[in-house]
Design a protein around this motif. Structure first.
Motif, mmCIF file in Angstrom:
data_model
loop_
_atom_site.group_PDB
_atom_site.id
_atom_site.type_symbol
_atom_site.label_atom_id
_atom_site.label_comp_id
_atom_site.label_asym_id
_atom_site.label_seq_id
_atom_site.Cartn_x
_atom_site.Cartn_y
_atom_site.Cartn_z
ATOM 1 N N PHE A 140 0.829 -1.208 0.000
ATOM 2 C CA PHE A 140 0.000 0.000 0.000
ATOM 3 C C PHE A 140 0.867 1.263 0.000
ATOM 4 O O PHE A 140 0.690 2.154 -0.819
ATOM 5 C CB PHE A 140 -0.942 -0.013 1.208
ATOM 6 C CG PHE A 140 -1.664 1.288 1.406
ATOM 7 C CD1 PHE A 140 -2.569 1.740 0.465
ATOM 8 C CD2 PHE A 140 -1.418 2.070 2.536
ATOM 9 C CE1 PHE A 140 -3.228 2.959 0.630
ATOM 10 C CE2 PHE A 140 -2.071 3.281 2.711
ATOM 11 C CZ PHE A 140 -2.980 3.722 1.756
ATOM 12 N N GLY A 144 0.528 1.743 -3.632
ATOM 13 C CA GLY A 144 -0.925 1.822 -3.603
ATOM 14 C C GLY A 144 -1.602 0.531 -4.006
ATOM 15 O O GLY A 144 -2.715 0.533 -4.531
ATOM 16 N N ASP A 145 -0.938 -0.601 -3.785
ATOM 17 C CA ASP A 145 -1.530 -1.902 -4.120
ATOM 18 C C ASP A 145 -1.206 -2.911 -3.023
ATOM 19 O O ASP A 145 -0.115 -3.469 -2.982
ATOM 20 C CB ASP A 145 -1.000 -2.396 -5.468
ATOM 21 C CG ASP A 145 -1.637 -3.715 -5.896
ATOM 22 O OD1 ASP A 145 -2.407 -4.306 -5.103
ATOM 23 O OD2 ASP A 145 -1.357 -4.166 -7.020
ATOM 24 N N HIS A 300 -8.768 -3.079 -2.603
ATOM 25 C CA HIS A 300 -7.805 -3.094 -3.716
ATOM 26 C C HIS A 300 -8.375 -2.392 -4.944
ATOM 27 O O HIS A 300 -7.718 -1.574 -5.581
ATOM 28 C CB HIS A 300 -7.442 -4.549 -4.028
ATOM 29 C CG HIS A 300 -6.640 -4.723 -5.278
ATOM 30 N ND1 HIS A 300 -7.223 -5.013 -6.489
ATOM 31 C CD2 HIS A 300 -5.310 -4.650 -5.512
ATOM 32 C CE1 HIS A 300 -6.264 -5.108 -7.408
ATOM 33 N NE2 HIS A 300 -5.110 -4.896 -6.844
ATOM 34 N N LEU A 303 -8.716 1.413 -4.543
ATOM 35 C CA LEU A 303 -7.448 2.102 -4.795
ATOM 36 C C LEU A 303 -7.214 2.287 -6.287
ATOM 37 O O LEU A 303 -6.638 3.277 -6.725
ATOM 38 C CB LEU A 303 -6.288 1.326 -4.170
ATOM 39 C CG LEU A 303 -6.014 1.695 -2.724
ATOM 40 C CD1 LEU A 303 -5.068 0.694 -2.084
ATOM 41 C CD2 LEU A 303 -5.423 3.095 -2.617
ATOM 42 N N ILE A 306 -9.080 5.283 -7.158
ATOM 43 C CA ILE A 306 -8.363 6.480 -6.693
ATOM 44 C C ILE A 306 -7.202 6.783 -7.645
ATOM 45 O O ILE A 306 -6.957 7.925 -8.005
ATOM 46 C CB ILE A 306 -7.870 6.288 -5.232
ATOM 47 C CG1 ILE A 306 -9.080 6.301 -4.290
ATOM 48 C CG2 ILE A 306 -6.847 7.346 -4.848
ATOM 49 C CD1 ILE A 306 -8.763 5.963 -2.853
ATOM 50 N N LYS A 307 -6.511 5.751 -8.066
ATOM 51 C CA LYS A 307 -5.359 5.968 -8.944
ATOM 52 C C LYS A 307 -5.776 6.365 -10.357
ATOM 53 O O LYS A 307 -5.321 7.348 -10.900
ATOM 54 C CB LYS A 307 -4.502 4.695 -9.017
ATOM 55 C CG LYS A 307 -3.705 4.456 -7.748
ATOM 56 C CD LYS A 307 -2.705 3.346 -7.927
ATOM 57 C CE LYS A 307 -3.304 2.018 -7.582
ATOM 58 N NZ LYS A 307 -2.320 0.932 -7.469
ATOM 59 N N PHE A 361 -4.950 6.030 5.618
ATOM 60 C CA PHE A 361 -5.321 5.462 4.317
ATOM 61 C C PHE A 361 -5.684 6.578 3.339
ATOM 62 O O PHE A 361 -5.159 6.653 2.228
ATOM 63 C CB PHE A 361 -6.492 4.492 4.471
ATOM 64 C CG PHE A 361 -7.031 3.976 3.157
ATOM 65 C CD1 PHE A 361 -6.439 2.876 2.541
ATOM 66 C CD2 PHE A 361 -8.118 4.588 2.539
ATOM 67 C CE1 PHE A 361 -6.919 2.402 1.316
ATOM 68 C CE2 PHE A 361 -8.601 4.114 1.325
ATOM 69 C CZ PHE A 361 -8.003 3.017 0.714
ATOM 70 N N ASN A 362 -6.575 7.482 3.774
ATOM 71 C CA ASN A 362 -7.033 8.560 2.893
ATOM 72 C C ASN A 362 -5.872 9.438 2.437
ATOM 73 O O ASN A 362 -5.756 9.783 1.263
ATOM 74 C CB ASN A 362 -8.046 9.442 3.627
ATOM 75 C CG ASN A 362 -9.363 8.710 3.854
ATOM 76 O OD1 ASN A 362 -9.694 7.777 3.129
ATOM 77 N ND2 ASN A 362 -10.092 9.122 4.881
ATOM 78 N N CYS A 364 -2.536 8.812 2.432
ATOM 79 C CA CYS A 364 -1.519 8.159 1.585
ATOM 80 C C CYS A 364 -2.085 7.788 0.214
ATOM 81 O O CYS A 364 -1.385 7.880 -0.792
ATOM 82 C CB CYS A 364 -0.952 6.935 2.279
ATOM 83 S SG CYS A 364 -0.054 7.399 3.756
ATOM 84 N N ALA A 365 -3.340 7.381 0.183
ATOM 85 C CA ALA A 365 -3.936 6.966 -1.100
ATOM 86 C C ALA A 365 -3.965 8.131 -2.088
ATOM 87 O O ALA A 365 -3.776 7.940 -3.290
ATOM 88 C CB ALA A 365 -5.346 6.432 -0.881
ATOM 89 N N ASP A 366 -4.162 9.350 -1.578
ATOM 90 C CA ASP A 366 -4.277 10.514 -2.462
ATOM 91 C C ASP A 366 -3.004 10.803 -3.253
ATOM 92 O O ASP A 366 -3.032 11.510 -4.248
ATOM 93 C CB ASP A 366 -4.659 11.758 -1.647
ATOM 94 C CG ASP A 366 -6.079 12.206 -1.957
ATOM 95 O OD1 ASP A 366 -6.775 11.467 -2.673
ATOM 96 O OD2 ASP A 366 -6.483 13.286 -1.489
#
Ligand SMILES: [Zn+2]
Length: 408
Positions: A140, A144-145, A300, A303, A306-307, A361-362, A364-366
């Motif tokens: 992650f 991001g996976d 998964h 994400l 998001i990506k 999570f929010n 880092c995912a951004d």
């Protein structure tokens, strides 16, 4: 057809600027759709099945108990591949599973009974839970996976086992990128390669990128999880010389039999009592895919949205449009219904599993948002191509102070 602005394929639901390299013909049809038409209308599948029989005959290895190795997850395609090898072609397959720990209940049921319904040897390899949790976390943060370990295990452990058991042919299902984006033609008879594995399936990462030593060297020492070579032996791709000496090849079933996931599911249910998912997924209508990992269609896939701005609503509808099960209009409806959905139930479980908080999570995912897809207006995320309507897709978390708080 190319150009600066992103556009949609006229036939399926993929966008032109995305994580895959799609090319378009004069009519605005993508290479994935062109390939699907070719498979439907131009390939002589009777002849292809004869070619497959011949290939197996020519690659019999008297030193092995087995004729073929099949990497199985217990899914509909695993059942179909095993059905084809064992009960259509009369071969003796060895079934091999990399077990990533998060099977759905129905997926587990399907996996467990393969050795009984097919009367085959079945090796299931389970890395320790602690290692898998660490790989979820690192996957992650690094790319991001969280399911990178699954891709790696599935495309490594069976090859190690083929060498160990002197099996020359590994029988994969479909080539993912050939199916989705038309990366190869059906006339290429593409086979498994180390290059494709590393660059596409593994996103350019390898086992050592998760070890303390390499993280330290790359200035990511704060991410160290205590992983070393001994924890990741199952993830180490064999040496070229070993593969060459044993003559191991990986071929794709979809080059030899017409590939239709819905049909594979129908056969698996009818002949072998295979079960589809008995509950609802939050991010897709399809209940026949990805039962081997509960987060695959959830955290998964979220994400992925998001990506890249799309998810399984798009992927599954596109498959079904190309196969003739769904109209494009219905597909667009599915995309609007599913792609943006935050899988709250699944995320909650993943937060508990990994110890990562929702805030973290929010934030880092951004960092993984693709600027070809996303733009910011009034601190909200908008998509450049959102099938009409300009609704926003949530808060941004790129504020410098927020990001510094969670240096990763
Ligand atoms: Zn298309």
């Amino acid at each position: 057809m190319s150009g600066k602005n992103s556009f949609n394929c006229k036939k399926c639901l993929y966008i032109s600027k995305t994580d895959m390299n799609l090319f378009f013909d004069e009519a605005g049809i993508c290479t994935g759709c062109q390939n699907a038409e070719f498979a439907k209308n131009k390939v002589n599948w009777d002849l292809r099945l004869e070619m497959l029989k011949k290939l197996f005959n020519e690659n019999k290895n008297p030193d092995s108990k087995y004729d073929v190795l099949i990497g199985v997850s217990g899914g509909k395609d695993s059942y179909f591949q095993t059905h084809l090898c064992k009960n259509v072609l009369g071969l003796n397959p060895l079934l091999v599973t990399y077990y990533g720990n998060n099977y759905t209940k129905d997926g587990e049921y399907n996996l467990r009974r393969m050795k009984s319904v097919f009367n085959c040897d079945h090796i299931i390899f389970k890395p320790p839970t602690e290692t898998l949790v660490k790989l979820n976390v690192l996957g992650f943060y690094l790319q991001g996976d969280m399911n990178w370990h699954n891709h790696c295990g599935i495309y490594t452990y069976p090859i190690q086992q083929a060498i160990k058991h002197n099996i020359k042919i590994i029988f994969w299902g479909e080539h993912g990128y050939m199916d989705r984006s038309g990366m190869f033609s059906y006339d290429d008879f593409v086979e498994f390669t180390k290059k494709n594995r590393k660059e596409h399936d593994l996103r350019g990462f390898d086992w050592y990128d998760f070890t303390d030593d390499v993280l330290e060297k790359k200035g990511k020492g704060h991410l160290k999880m205590g992983l070393g070579k001994k924890d990741l032996e199952w993830a180490i791709y064999p040496e070229d010389q070993e593969i060459f000496d044993k003559g191991v090849r990986g071929i794709y079933a979809s080059n030899y039999v017409y590939w239709d996931g819905n049909e594979n599911a129908r056969i698996s249910k009818k002949l072998y009592g295979w079960k589809e998912y008995s509950k609802e997924f939050q991010r897709t209508y399809r209940k026949i895919s990805n039962l081997d990992d509960m987060h695959e269609n959830g955290a998964h896939d979220y994400l992925k949205f998001i990506k890249f701005g799309y998810g399984r609503g798009t992927d599954h509808s596109t498959k079904d449009i190309r196969l003739g099960y769904m109209s494009r209009a219905k597909g667009i409806e599915m995309v609007k219904k599913y792609d943006h959905v935050r899988p709250t139930i699944d995320l909650k479980r993943w937060f508990e599993y990994t110890g990562i908080s929702e805030d973290k999570f929010n934030i880092c995912a951004d960092r993984f948002r693709d600027p070809r897809v996303w733009f910011i207006k009034n601190n909200k995320w908008y998509k450049k191509n959102s099938w009409g309507g300009e609704s926003n897709f949530g808060e941004t978390y790129l504020d410098k102070k927020l990001q510094e708080k969670y240096v990763r």
